[in-house]
Design a protein around this motif. Structure first.
Motif, PDB file in Angstrom:
ATOM      1  N   THR A 171     -22.812 -10.014  -3.258  1.00 50.18           N
ATOM      2  CA  THR A 171     -24.212 -10.303  -2.916  1.00 50.18           C
ATOM      3  C   THR A 171     -25.145  -9.278  -3.559  1.00 50.18           C
ATOM      4  O   THR A 171     -26.216  -9.629  -4.060  1.00 50.18           O
ATOM      5  N   LEU A 172     -24.722  -8.010  -3.559  1.00 47.00           N
ATOM      6  CA  LEU A 172     -25.552  -6.961  -4.176  1.00 47.00           C
ATOM      7  C   LEU A 172     -25.673  -7.206  -5.682  1.00 47.00           C
ATOM      8  O   LEU A 172     -26.744  -7.031  -6.260  1.00 47.00           O
ATOM      9  N   VAL A 173     -24.574  -7.634  -6.316  1.00 48.24           N
ATOM     10  CA  VAL A 173     -24.604  -7.933  -7.752  1.00 48.24           C
ATOM     11  C   VAL A 173     -25.546  -9.112  -8.012  1.00 48.24           C
ATOM     12  O   VAL A 173     -26.389  -9.070  -8.923  1.00 48.24           O
ATOM     13  N   ALA A 174     -25.421 -10.161  -7.195  1.00 49.54           N
ATOM     14  CA  ALA A 174     -26.284 -11.347  -7.346  1.00 49.54           C
ATOM     15  C   ALA A 174     -27.753 -10.951  -7.138  1.00 49.54           C
ATOM     16  O   ALA A 174     -28.644 -11.418  -7.855  1.00 49.54           O
ATOM     17  N   ILE A 176     -29.233  -8.088  -7.813  1.00 50.25           N
ATOM     18  CA  ILE A 176     -29.765  -7.420  -9.011  1.00 50.25           C
ATOM     19  C   ILE A 176     -29.982  -8.449 -10.131  1.00 50.25           C
ATOM     20  O   ILE A 176     -30.927  -8.348 -10.906  1.00 50.25           O
ATOM     21  N   LYS A 177     -29.147  -9.475 -10.172  1.00 54.37           N
ATOM     22  CA  LYS A 177     -29.314 -10.515 -11.193  1.00 54.37           C
ATOM     23  C   LYS A 177     -30.573 -11.353 -10.937  1.00 54.37           C
ATOM     24  O   LYS A 177     -31.208 -11.827 -11.861  1.00 54.37           O
ATOM     25  N   ILE A 178     -30.907 -11.579  -9.652  1.00 55.98           N
ATOM     26  CA  ILE A 178     -32.015 -12.492  -9.324  1.00 55.98           C
ATOM     27  C   ILE A 178     -33.353 -11.765  -9.214  1.00 55.98           C
ATOM     28  O   ILE A 178     -34.399 -12.352  -9.453  1.00 55.98           O
ATOM     29  N   ILE A 179     -33.328 -10.472  -8.874  1.00 61.23           N
ATOM     30  CA  ILE A 179     -34.550  -9.769  -8.452  1.00 61.23           C
ATOM     31  C   ILE A 179     -35.690  -9.835  -9.471  1.00 61.23           C
ATOM     32  O   ILE A 179     -36.865  -9.833  -9.103  1.00 61.23           O
ATOM     33  N   SER A 180     -35.367  -9.935 -10.787  1.00 57.57           N
ATOM     34  CA  SER A 180     -36.435  -9.983 -11.787  1.00 57.57           C
ATOM     35  C   SER A 180     -37.107 -11.358 -11.815  1.00 57.57           C
ATOM     36  O   SER A 180     -38.188 -11.515 -12.383  1.00 57.57           O
ATOM     37  N   ILE A 301     -17.698 -15.822 -19.239  1.00 57.65           N
ATOM     38  CA  ILE A 301     -17.704 -14.514 -18.548  1.00 57.65           C
ATOM     39  C   ILE A 301     -18.268 -13.441 -19.483  1.00 57.65           C
ATOM     40  O   ILE A 301     -19.151 -12.666 -19.109  1.00 57.65           O
ATOM     41  N   LEU A 302     -17.804 -13.451 -20.738  1.00 58.14           N
ATOM     42  CA  LEU A 302     -18.226 -12.437 -21.716  1.00 58.14           C
ATOM     43  C   LEU A 302     -19.719 -12.573 -22.030  1.00 58.14           C
ATOM     44  O   LEU A 302     -20.431 -11.566 -22.152  1.00 58.14           O
ATOM     45  N   ASP A 303     -20.225 -13.837 -22.128  1.00 54.93           N
ATOM     46  CA  ASP A 303     -21.666 -14.056 -22.367  1.00 54.93           C
ATOM     47  C   ASP A 303     -22.488 -13.410 -21.256  1.00 54.93           C
ATOM     48  O   ASP A 303     -23.516 -12.778 -21.513  1.00 54.93           O
ATOM     49  N   GLY A 304     -22.026 -13.605 -20.013  1.00 54.55           N
ATOM     50  CA  GLY A 304     -22.734 -13.060 -18.843  1.00 54.55           C
ATOM     51  C   GLY A 304     -22.816 -11.548 -18.914  1.00 54.55           C
ATOM     52  O   GLY A 304     -23.873 -10.962 -18.662  1.00 54.55           O
ATOM     53  N   ILE A 305     -21.699 -10.915 -19.294  1.00 49.88           N
ATOM     54  CA  ILE A 305     -21.664  -9.444 -19.385  1.00 49.88           C
ATOM     55  C   ILE A 305     -22.617  -8.983 -20.493  1.00 49.88           C
ATOM     56  O   ILE A 305     -23.415  -8.059 -20.301  1.00 49.88           O
ATOM     57  N   GLU A 306     -22.568  -9.667 -21.644  1.00 45.70           N
ATOM     58  CA  GLU A 306     -23.404  -9.326 -22.798  1.00 45.70           C
ATOM     59  C   GLU A 306     -24.885  -9.478 -22.441  1.00 45.70           C
ATOM     60  O   GLU A 306     -25.709  -8.619 -22.765  1.00 45.70           O
ATOM     61  N   GLY A 312     -30.548  -4.749 -20.025  1.00 47.93           N
ATOM     62  CA  GLY A 312     -30.757  -3.417 -19.443  1.00 47.93           C
ATOM     63  C   GLY A 312     -30.047  -3.199 -18.121  1.00 47.93           C
ATOM     64  O   GLY A 312     -30.088  -2.103 -17.556  1.00 47.93           O
ATOM     65  N   ASP A 313     -29.399  -4.253 -17.583  1.00 44.40           N
ATOM     66  CA  ASP A 313     -28.677  -4.104 -16.313  1.00 44.40           C
ATOM     67  C   ASP A 313     -27.256  -3.597 -16.598  1.00 44.40           C
ATOM     68  O   ASP A 313     -26.261  -4.301 -16.404  1.00 44.40           O
ATOM     69  N   VAL A 314     -27.197  -2.330 -17.061  1.00 41.94           N
ATOM     70  CA  VAL A 314     -25.913  -1.768 -17.501  1.00 41.94           C
ATOM     71  C   VAL A 314     -24.916  -1.700 -16.346  1.00 41.94           C
ATOM     72  O   VAL A 314     -23.732  -2.034 -16.500  1.00 41.94           O
ATOM     73  N   LEU A 315     -25.419  -1.296 -15.161  1.00 41.84           N
ATOM     74  CA  LEU A 315     -24.525  -1.138 -14.005  1.00 41.84           C
ATOM     75  C   LEU A 315     -23.833  -2.468 -13.666  1.00 41.84           C
ATOM     76  O   LEU A 315     -22.616  -2.523 -13.457  1.00 41.84           O
ATOM     77  N   ILE A 316     -24.640  -3.549 -13.642  1.00 42.90           N
ATOM     78  CA  ILE A 316     -24.079  -4.868 -13.310  1.00 42.90           C
ATOM     79  C   ILE A 316     -23.108  -5.313 -14.393  1.00 42.90           C
ATOM     80  O   ILE A 316     -22.039  -5.870 -14.102  1.00 42.90           O
TER      81      ILE A 316
END
Ligand SMILES: [Zn+2]
Ligand SMILES: [Zn+2]
Length: 435
Positions: A171-174, A176-180, A301-306, A312-316
Motif C-alpha cells: 500500500t505504501l508503494v502504491a 508513492i506511485k499515485i500521490i503525484s 515488470i521491467l518497464d514499471g521499474i524503469e 525520480g522515484d528511485v526508492l520505489i
C-alpha cells in the motif's frame, strides 16, 4: 549421571506449570538429536549445531497468545469493515475498503487474483487466529477439545501464508506511485492494518507447536518426554518428539512418521521447475495495462521499474526491483544450489547452506508486493479517464511466488547434513584407500 537417566528421573509433576521436562528432540533443520533441559515459561532452546530455535515458551504461555490473538481478531474485524483509503482525482472520488478491492477484482474476471488476495490477507490470518483461540481456550480450561491436534498442525502450516504485512508495505508503494496524480487520505483500516500485522507476527511467535503438543498430551494423561532417544526411535517431523520407529503415525501430534520428508527433493524440484517456466512469461508479458482516453500502455515488470527510476522515484524502483526481480531470481538460484547440494555434493558447508535455506524460506513472500500494488492501483483507477487492469503476467508472477514458496517449504534441509556426512565419509574412505 547420563542424559537418559536424567530424563527418566524427572517427572512432569516436579516442575512449574507450563514447563516441559528435559527430553530429546530432533532438530527440524539439521536432524541433530538434541538433549534439551527442562524448559520453564520464559525459556527457549536452540540447536547447538544450526542454531534453529527448537522451542520458545512465553513467560505467560497461555495468557500472552490468548491476548494477542483476541486483540488481532478484533482489529481484523475493524480493518475489514472500515475505510482503507480515500482517493480524489479530477472529478473522481473513490472510497476504498478491502472487501471493495476483492469484489472489483472478481467482477473484472480476475478472480484468481481475488482468491489469492482473499486467502493471503484475510482467509489464512482469520483461520490462524480462530484456530489459535480454539487450541488455547482448550489449554486454558484444561479440556481436550475435538480436533485439537489437527487444529494445531493446521495453524503451524498457515503461518507461512499470512501476508498482511506484505500488503501493508505494498500500500505504501502504491501510495508513492499515485500521490503525484491524486490526493490520498488513509482511513482507519490502513493504520490498524499495521497494528494487525504486528499482532499477527507476535501471535505466530507466541505459539510454539512443540510446547502445545506436549500440553495437549498431558491433558490426556500422556507424557511424550519419557521416550528416550535410541537407534529404535525416530524424531517426528512436526512435533519433534521421539517416537518408536516401528510406528507409522506419531502418537503425539498424529502426523505420518518418516526419517526425512518423503520425496522431498523430487517434490521441491518439480515446483521449482514449474516456477522457472512461469518466470519467463511473467517477465515478458505485461503485468499492468493503463488505459486513458488517448493512450493504452501495457507495461512489463521491467518497464514499471524503469518508469519509476526515470520519474525520480528511485526508492520505489529499488523496492519493486528487489521484490519482483532480485528476490525471485535469488530464490530460484538458492533452491537450485540447495537441491544440488542435497542430491549430490554440498557446494558449501551445511551450516552456510542452512543459513541460505532459512533466508530463502523467509524472503519469498515479499515478492507478492508487486502483485498487491497492481491490485491496489486497479481498485483506484476504475474510471474511463484512467483505468488500470492487471496483465497476464500478474497471474504468472503470482504462480512464480507461490510455487517457489511451496518448493522451499517442501525441501528437507536435514538432507544437506546427511549428504555432507556421506561426502565426509567417502572422502575419508578415499584418503585411507589412497594412503
Ligand atoms: Zn539443528
Ligand atoms: Zn509428531
Amino acid at each position: 549421571m547420563t542424559q537418559s537417566s536424567t530424563i527418566s528421573a524427572q517427572s512432569a509433576t516436579d516442575i512449574p506449570a507450563g514447563s516441559i521436562p528435559s527430553h530429546h528432540v530432533g532438530c527440524p533443520r539439521c536432524g541433530l538429536s538434541v538433549a534439551i533441559p527442562t524448559i520453564v515459561p520464559g525459556d527457549q532452546a536452540q540447536c547447538p549445531r544450526c542454531h534453529q530455535y527448537l522451542v520458545r515458551v512465553e513467560k505467560y504461555p497461555l495468557d500472552t497468545p490468548l491476548a494477542y490473538a483476541s486483540a488481532a481478531l478484533i482489529i481484523m474485524i475493524i480493518v475489514y469493515t472500515q475505510l482503507y483509503m480515500i482517493v480524489d482525482m479530477f472529478t473522481l472520488h473513490v472510497d476504498l475498503t478491502l472487501p471493495y478491492m476483492l469484489s472489483s477484482l472478481a467482477q473484472q474476471d480476475y478472480s484468481f487474483l481475488a482468491e489469492v488476495m482473499f486467502l493471503l490477507t484475510f482467509g489464512s490470518p482469520l483461520l490462524f487466529l480462530i484456530l489459535c483461540l480454539y487450541v488455547y481456550i482448550g489449554l486454558y480450561y484444561q479440556r481436550v477439545l475435538p480436533g485439537m491436534l489437527y487444529a494445531t498442525r493446521t495453524l503451524v502450516r498457515l503461518r507461512h501464508w499470512i501476508m498482511v504485512d506484505v500488503f501493508f508495505i505494498a500500500t505504501l508503494v502504491a501510495y508513492i506511485k499515485i500521490i503525484s496524480r491524486a490526493q490520498i487520505h488513509f482511513g482507519l483500516a490502513f493504520w490498524l492494518m499495521m497494528v494487525l500485522a504486528i499482532l499477527l507476527i507476535r501471535t505466530s511467535q507466541g505459539v510454539p507447536e512443540h510446547w502445545i503438543f506436549y500440553q495437549i498430551q498431558t491433558l490426556t494423561g500422556n507424557d511424550p518426554t519419557i521416550i528416550k532417544h535410541s537407534d529404535n526411535t525416530i524424531s517426528c517431523n512436526y512435533c519433534l518428539f521421539e517416537q518408536p520407529n516401528s510406528q507409522n503415525i506419531c502418537n503425539v501430534c498424529g502426523s505420518f512418521l518418516s526419517k526425512r520428508k518423503p520425496l522431498s527433493l523430487r517434490i521441491s524440484m518439480a515446483f521449482l521447475l514449474s516456477a522457472i517456466i512461469l518466470y519467463i512469461p511473467a517477465n515478458l508479458m505485461p503485468i499492468m495495462i493503463t488505459r486513458a482516453p488517448n493512450s493504452n500502455l501495457a507495461s512489463t515488470i521491467l518497464d514499471g521499474i524503469e518508469y519509476m527510476w526515470n520519474d525520480g522515484d528511485v526508492l520505489i524502483a529499488v523496492v519493486i526491483f528487489s521484490a519482483s526481480m532480485a528476490i525471485p531470481i535469488m530464490k530460484i538460484i538458492s533452491m537450485l544450489v540447495l537441491l544440488y547440494s542435497a542430491a549430490y555434493k554440498p557446494l558449501i558447508s551445511p551450516a552456510r547452506l542452512t543459513i541460505l535455506y532459512r533466508i530463502t524460506e523467509s524472503i519469498g513472500r515479499w515478492s507478492m508486493i508487486d502483485i498487491f500494488v497492481v491490485i491496489i492501483l486497479m481498485s483506484v483507477f476504475t474510471s474511463p479517464l484512467a483505468k488500470v487492469t492487471p496483465g497476464a503476467a500478474s497471474i504468472y508472477f503470482c504462480g512464480v511466488v507461490i510455487l517457489t514458496m511451496i518448493s522451499a517449504l517442501s525441501f528437507d534441509s536435514r538432507l544437506l547434513w546427511d549428504e555432507a556426512k556421506e561426502a565426509d565419509h567417502s572422502d575419508s574412505c578415499c584418503t585411507r584407500h589412497s594412503s
